[in-house]
Scaffold this motif. Structure first.
Motif, PDB file in Angstrom:
ATOM      1  N   MET A 140      -2.030  -4.362   6.854  1.00 13.21           N
ATOM      2  CA  MET A 140      -1.394  -3.324   6.042  1.00 13.21           C
ATOM      3  C   MET A 140      -2.220  -3.092   4.783  1.00 13.21           C
ATOM      4  O   MET A 140      -2.372  -3.996   3.961  1.00 13.21           O
ATOM      5  CB  MET A 140       0.027  -3.748   5.667  1.00 13.21           C
ATOM      6  CG  MET A 140       0.954  -3.921   6.865  1.00 13.21           C
ATOM      7  SD  MET A 140       2.485  -4.790   6.459  1.00 13.21           S
ATOM      8  CE  MET A 140       1.900  -6.496   6.421  1.00 13.21           C
ATOM      9  N   THR A 185      -1.076   0.920   8.433  1.00 11.66           N
ATOM     10  CA  THR A 185      -1.008  -0.268   9.289  1.00 11.66           C
ATOM     11  C   THR A 185      -1.899  -0.090  10.507  1.00 11.66           C
ATOM     12  O   THR A 185      -1.833   0.932  11.184  1.00 11.66           O
ATOM     13  CB  THR A 185       0.437  -0.531   9.752  1.00 11.66           C
ATOM     14  OG1 THR A 185       1.279  -0.662   8.608  1.00 11.66           O
ATOM     15  CG2 THR A 185       0.519  -1.798  10.582  1.00 11.66           C
ATOM     16  N   LYS A 233       6.192  -0.932  -2.930  1.00 11.24           N
ATOM     17  CA  LYS A 233       6.085  -1.199  -1.489  1.00 11.24           C
ATOM     18  C   LYS A 233       5.023  -2.254  -1.211  1.00 11.24           C
ATOM     19  O   LYS A 233       5.186  -3.100  -0.331  1.00 11.24           O
ATOM     20  CB  LYS A 233       5.752   0.092  -0.737  1.00 11.24           C
ATOM     21  CG  LYS A 233       6.936   1.008  -0.502  1.00 11.24           C
ATOM     22  CD  LYS A 233       6.523   2.156   0.420  1.00 11.24           C
ATOM     23  CE  LYS A 233       7.701   3.033   0.789  1.00 11.24           C
ATOM     24  NZ  LYS A 233       7.290   4.121   1.721  1.00 11.24           N
ATOM     25  N   TYR A 247       5.808  -5.609   0.962  1.00 10.85           N
ATOM     26  CA  TYR A 247       5.116  -5.982   2.193  1.00 10.85           C
ATOM     27  C   TYR A 247       4.413  -7.324   2.026  1.00 10.85           C
ATOM     28  O   TYR A 247       4.390  -8.143   2.953  1.00 10.85           O
ATOM     29  CB  TYR A 247       4.117  -4.901   2.597  1.00 10.85           C
ATOM     30  CG  TYR A 247       4.737  -3.738   3.332  1.00 10.85           C
ATOM     31  CD1 TYR A 247       4.985  -3.802   4.704  1.00 10.85           C
ATOM     32  CD2 TYR A 247       5.089  -2.574   2.669  1.00 10.85           C
ATOM     33  CE1 TYR A 247       5.563  -2.744   5.386  1.00 10.85           C
ATOM     34  CE2 TYR A 247       5.667  -1.501   3.333  1.00 10.85           C
ATOM     35  CZ  TYR A 247       5.909  -1.588   4.693  1.00 10.85           C
ATOM     36  OH  TYR A 247       6.488  -0.542   5.352  1.00 10.85           O
ATOM     37  N   THR A 287      -2.378  -1.403   1.322  1.00 14.43           N
ATOM     38  CA  THR A 287      -1.336  -0.947   0.401  1.00 14.43           C
ATOM     39  C   THR A 287      -1.930  -0.224  -0.807  1.00 14.43           C
ATOM     40  O   THR A 287      -3.146  -0.227  -1.029  1.00 14.43           O
ATOM     41  CB  THR A 287      -0.505  -2.141  -0.097  1.00 14.43           C
ATOM     42  OG1 THR A 287      -1.374  -3.065  -0.777  1.00 14.43           O
ATOM     43  CG2 THR A 287       0.171  -2.844   1.067  1.00 14.43           C
ATOM     44  N   CYS A 294      -1.397  -8.456   4.661  1.00 17.77           N
ATOM     45  CA  CYS A 294      -1.271  -7.424   3.631  1.00 17.77           C
ATOM     46  C   CYS A 294      -2.492  -7.468   2.712  1.00 17.77           C
ATOM     47  O   CYS A 294      -2.849  -8.526   2.181  1.00 17.77           O
ATOM     48  CB  CYS A 294       0.005  -7.654   2.821  1.00 17.77           C
ATOM     49  SG  CYS A 294       0.333  -6.365   1.607  1.00 17.77           S
ATOM     50  N   ASN A 313       0.816 -10.973  10.290  1.00 17.44           N
ATOM     51  CA  ASN A 313       1.134  -9.857   9.403  1.00 17.44           C
ATOM     52  C   ASN A 313       0.340 -10.018   8.116  1.00 17.44           C
ATOM     53  O   ASN A 313       0.608 -10.909   7.314  1.00 17.44           O
ATOM     54  CB  ASN A 313       2.633  -9.804   9.127  1.00 17.44           C
ATOM     55  CG  ASN A 313       3.425  -9.477  10.366  1.00 17.44           C
ATOM     56  OD1 ASN A 313       2.991  -8.699  11.203  1.00 17.44           O
ATOM     57  ND2 ASN A 313       4.605 -10.070  10.506  1.00 17.44           N
ATOM     58  N   VAL A 352       1.624   2.872   2.822  1.00 21.81           N
ATOM     59  CA  VAL A 352       1.071   1.727   3.554  1.00 21.81           C
ATOM     60  C   VAL A 352       0.461   2.213   4.864  1.00 21.81           C
ATOM     61  O   VAL A 352       1.092   2.944   5.619  1.00 21.81           O
ATOM     62  CB  VAL A 352       2.167   0.683   3.834  1.00 21.81           C
ATOM     63  CG1 VAL A 352       1.612  -0.452   4.680  1.00 21.81           C
ATOM     64  CG2 VAL A 352       2.737   0.154   2.531  1.00 21.81           C
TER      65      VAL A 352
END
Length: 479
Positions: free
Chosen positions: A295, A282, A314, A318, A297, A246, A244, A280
């Protein structure tokens, strides 16, 4: 399991081949009712329109014919117990149109089978002892694999890597329990301080890890083995679910351009107007066997715009949950308080991060932030693609685990498994605490058997109400 079940085992999309699977005691009877041979009328030069009786077929053969007047097929037959389910099994290979597969399935159902529930073929394989529960879960993991590493880890689990590791630990716990019982029954000859006398015959040919140890030391060895399995989950989750990731940075630092460069396509809108990315975005990317769940942002800055403030909030939310932050820095402008805020957030939350110094096509200079042990610098140009390969290689090295061999070592990828391992570990440590506290030996066996049960739930040798039903409900139809 006296019922015979059937389902379409391939996807319901047009394809060259489709498979209708039948499993159960009436499989051969059903196929004998609907399979026809080849004759001049249906295109063969010779033939009398019959096939040899399926009831007399030798196992593991392929037979040619027609399912009534519906389709030309090849039929594979497998006799119990040498099939996936451990039952008599028939697989009808037909043309892969959804309409054709449904018509053949209808014929099978009309002649004595019932429609299989999701995962019921694999459930029968488990109930018939062909595979254990951990291996059954590996089947769905293989189907859902999104990269090479995830597939290899799942195949290793299907071969029994996790199961064997769990069985070995259960065997050791059972040996420890037997030893405690021996101490209770005959304290004059057995001591908790010396296990040599009892466990030498309990290791089933494996190295006796308890020889010369006290019970407490042996428990510490078992505890370390469980902890070792739990430790693989951090990497196992990454290879199964992906990293994951960001992307953080100020407006116009090039975050959306970097996302497009990583994906090799124009996924995000790129403009010179600050604050273009409000929500966001993805996307997923596979690099050398690892999946990045990326992601993109909103740009982080002080702003009075209510919508942009939500985007900034947000972005931080994240980032706090991410496995990796890619912090994009614009090398053409001086760093400011917004950069300080981002770096402070990364350091305070202990997030693994890569510092991407962007726009090196415009300048070779630029202020670089302090970089800690878990933070790496990568100069790139999202516009020209320079440095992108090196960035991906850096990320890959941050998450790879070169000491894991998928052929020989267990990698825990399943959340259910890791939670049960943690329960087992708590029980083993409770025994160690009881020994330290000088508690009577009869207290030890309760916690030891709790650990034994928790590990048994991983492989299905211990059961809970509806556990198998819950697991197999996540399977697709036909598997």
């Amino acid at each position: 399991m006296t019922e015979t079940i059937a389902a379409i085992a391939t996807g319901l999309t047009p394809a060259g081949i489709g498979i209708v699977r039948i499993s159960g005691p009436e499989s051969y009877t059903i196929i004998s009712k609907i399979l026809r041979g080849c004759s001049r009328r249906n295109g063969c030069e010779t033939g009398n329109g019959t096939v040899s009786s399926p009831l007399s077929w030798k196992p593991n053969r392929i037979h040619y014919g027609f399912i009534k007047d519906i389709d030309e097929v090849l039929v594979m037959n497998m006799r119990a117990p040498h099939s996936y389910t451990g039952e008599d099994t028939i697989e009808i290979n037909c043309h892969g149109g959804p309409y054709m597969m449904r018509r053949i399935l209808d014929e099978v159902l009309n002649n004595g089978a019932r429609l299989a529930e999701p995962g019921e073929f694999t459930k029968r394989a488990f109930l018939n002892g062909r595979i254990d529960l951990a291996q059954a879960e590996a089947v769905i993991d293989i189907i859902n694999s999104t990269n090479d590493n995830a597939a290899r880890a799942s195949v290793a689990q299907l071969k029994g890597s996790v199961s064997e590791a769990v069985k070995e630990i259960r065997h050791d716990i059972l040996g420890l329990t037997a030893f405690v019982e021996a101490v209770l029954d005959d304290p004059e000859h057995y001591s908790m301080d010396d296990m040599d006398a009892t466990l030498g015959s309990m290791d089933e040919g494996r190295e006796n890890i308890f020889k010369g140890r006290s019970a407490k030391d042996a428990l510490n060895v078992v505890s370390e083995r469980i902890e070792g399995l739990i430790a693989t989950y951090k990497y196992g989750r990454v290879i199964r679910e992906g990293i994951n990731t960001c992307i953080l940075g100020k407006p116009n630092a090039g975050k959306s351009s970097l996302l497009n460069a990583l994906l090799g396509e124009e996924r995000a809108i790129v403009t010179d107007i600050p604050g273009t990315t409000r929500d966001v975005i993805t996307e997923s990317l596979v690099i050398d066997g690892l999946t990045l769940n990326i992601m993109d942002t909103a740009g982080i800055r002080e702003t009075d715009d209510a919508v942009e403030k939500i985007g900034v909030r947000k972005a931080y939310e994240y980032a706090a949950k991410a496995d990796l932050v890619i912090y994009v820095i614009d090398s053409t402008v001086p760093m400011d308080e917004d950069d300080v805020s981002i770096m402070k957030f990364i350091n305070e939350h202990g997030i693994k991060a890569v510092y991407v110094v962007n726009k090196i096509d415009s300048t070779k200079s630029g202020s670089l932030p302090f970089v800690g042990a878990e933070q790496l610098c990568c100069p790139v140009s999202a516009l020209t693609g320079e440095g992108i390969s090196a960035l991906l290689s850096t990320i890959r090295k941050m998450f790879e685990s070169g000491d894991i061999s998928y052929n020989s070592e267990a990698v825990i990828t399943n959340e259910r498994h890791v939670e049960l391992l943690k329960e087992a570990l708590r029980s083993v440590k409770a025994v160690i605490d009881s020994i330290n506290a000088g508690m009577p030996e009869d207290f030890y066996t309760i916690d030891l058997m709790d650990a034994y049960k928790s590990l048994g739930l991983i492989i299905g040798e211990e059961t809970e109400d509806d556990l198998a039903d819950r697991i197999f409900a996540d399977f697709c139809m036909g598997k």
